[in-house]
Structure formats: C-alpha cells, structure tokens
Design an enzyme around this catalytic site. Structure first.
Site, PDB file in Angstrom:
ATOM      1  CG  HIS A 248      44.028  47.431  43.515  1.00 44.70           C
ATOM      2  ND1 HIS A 248      43.839  46.892  44.765  1.00 44.70           N
ATOM      3  CD2 HIS A 248      43.262  46.713  42.664  1.00 44.70           C
ATOM      4  CE1 HIS A 248      42.979  45.893  44.688  1.00 44.70           C
ATOM      5  NE2 HIS A 248      42.612  45.758  43.417  1.00 44.70           N
TER       6      HIS A 248
ATOM      7  CG  ASP B 199      37.769  39.079  44.011  1.00 44.41           C
ATOM      8  OD1 ASP B 199      37.168  39.730  44.901  1.00 44.41           O
ATOM      9  OD2 ASP B 199      37.200  38.675  42.984  1.00 44.41           O
ATOM     10  CB  SER B 200      40.056  43.651  43.791  1.00 41.20           C
ATOM     11  OG  SER B 200      41.357  43.320  43.398  1.00 41.20           O
TER      12      SER B 200
END
EC number: 2.3.1.251
Length: 185
Positions: free
Chosen positions: A57, A100-101
């Site tokens: 990120h 995923d995140s």
C-alpha cells in the site's frame, strides 16, 4: 462571406473523417486483441503456475493506522497459459486466488499482454510492459465480478518472470502495488 460555409463543411467532413479513422483503428485493435487471446487459448506454448508475492500500500496515500491493519502477504496460487507472438511479445490467460488487503480471498482472472524487450547480450534476460484486462471478485464487494484494466510490467530470466501491476486509487483507497512470480513450464 461565401467562404465561411465552405470552411464549416470542410471542418465537419474532416471531423467525420477523423472519427471514422479512429473507429477503424479501435476496431483493428479490438480485432487484434481478440486474435491474440484466441491464439493464446487455443495454442498455448507454456502452462504457468503463479505465486502471489507482495501487496504494498503506497505509504504516501495511506494513513499509518490503515496500513497497520492491512495484509501485505498475499498467500495464494494461480495458473495460466502463455503464448509468445511472432514479435516475441507475451500473451497470457490466467486465474489467481490470494489473500487480499483485508486477509480475505480475492479471485482475479484475465488476459495479459506485454511488449517484451531483451536489452542485454544475454537473450534469457527480459523486460516487459503492457496491460491486463479481466475481472476480480472480493469479499468487500460481495464477490460481484468487477472489471479491471491495469498496467502490467515484468522482469524475468529464462522461464521465470516477476510480474507486477499498480491499482490506482484515492486517499486511503487503492494505490496498491501487487506482484507475483510466474513460471513457464
């Protein structure tokens, strides 16, 4: 004064001609992409396992407390097929599943194309730059298929490539670097 209507007519015809040329170029591009996709599907040269490697990120576009909550280790796997065209450019069809995140399962499937360069004397070293188009499904979107069109880049040696993309976004949303390893078997 009589010249003005003639100029307007010429400008209108010129615009129509440009739109026609643009439409023809777009139609040719779609046709060429469909041919490459079809050839990759019907005549694969390699079968490729995919290993998701990193989610990062962008620290300039996220608050620290958000980043601390996100998963940046995308455990998962995938597979695909590859075909190199006459110019040596890579075409691939793939499916990957990874965490995923939010540490939830995400699926992505699509078609990728990369212009391939071999800038060194060693022909096994290669770089790629292109795009991927497909669909992704995530938990936070109720696994509804969402279309994606993203940039694609790679660096590789022989049959192993480190491929990557960047998902653009807004503050605290998107702006994610995602990368994976791809082996051509």
């Amino acid at each position: 004064m009589k010249l003005k209507p003639v100029l307007y007519l010429l400008m209108l015809l010129g615009c129509l001609g440009l739109k026609s040329a643009h439409a023809a170029t777009l139609a040719h591009g779609i046709s060429a992409s469909w041919h490459s996709f079809s050839q990759t599907w019907n005549e694969p040269q390699t079968f490729d396992p995919y290993i998701p490697s990193i989610i990062w990120h962008n620290r300039w576009t996220y608050d620290a407390d958000k980043i601390d909550k996100y998963n940046e280790r995308p455990w998962g796997a995938g597979g695909g097929v590859s075909h190199f065209d006459k110019k040596g450019n890579w075409n691939g069809i793939y499916l990957m599943a990874f965490k995923d995140s939010f540490n939830k399962w995400e699926l992505i499937s699509g078609y990728g194309w990369e212009k391939t360069w071999r800038p060194l004397r060693d022909p096994d070293f290669h770089l790629g730059l292109g795009y991927t188009a497909g669909v992704t499904m995530r938990d936070n979107w109720s696994y509804i298929p969402i279309p994606v069109l993203l940039p694609l880049a790679s660096i590789g040696y022989e049959y192993v490539s480190f491929q990557m993309t960047y998902i653009p976004g807004t503050y605290n949303n998107g702006n994610v670097y995602f990368a994976w390893l791809r082996w051509q078997l």
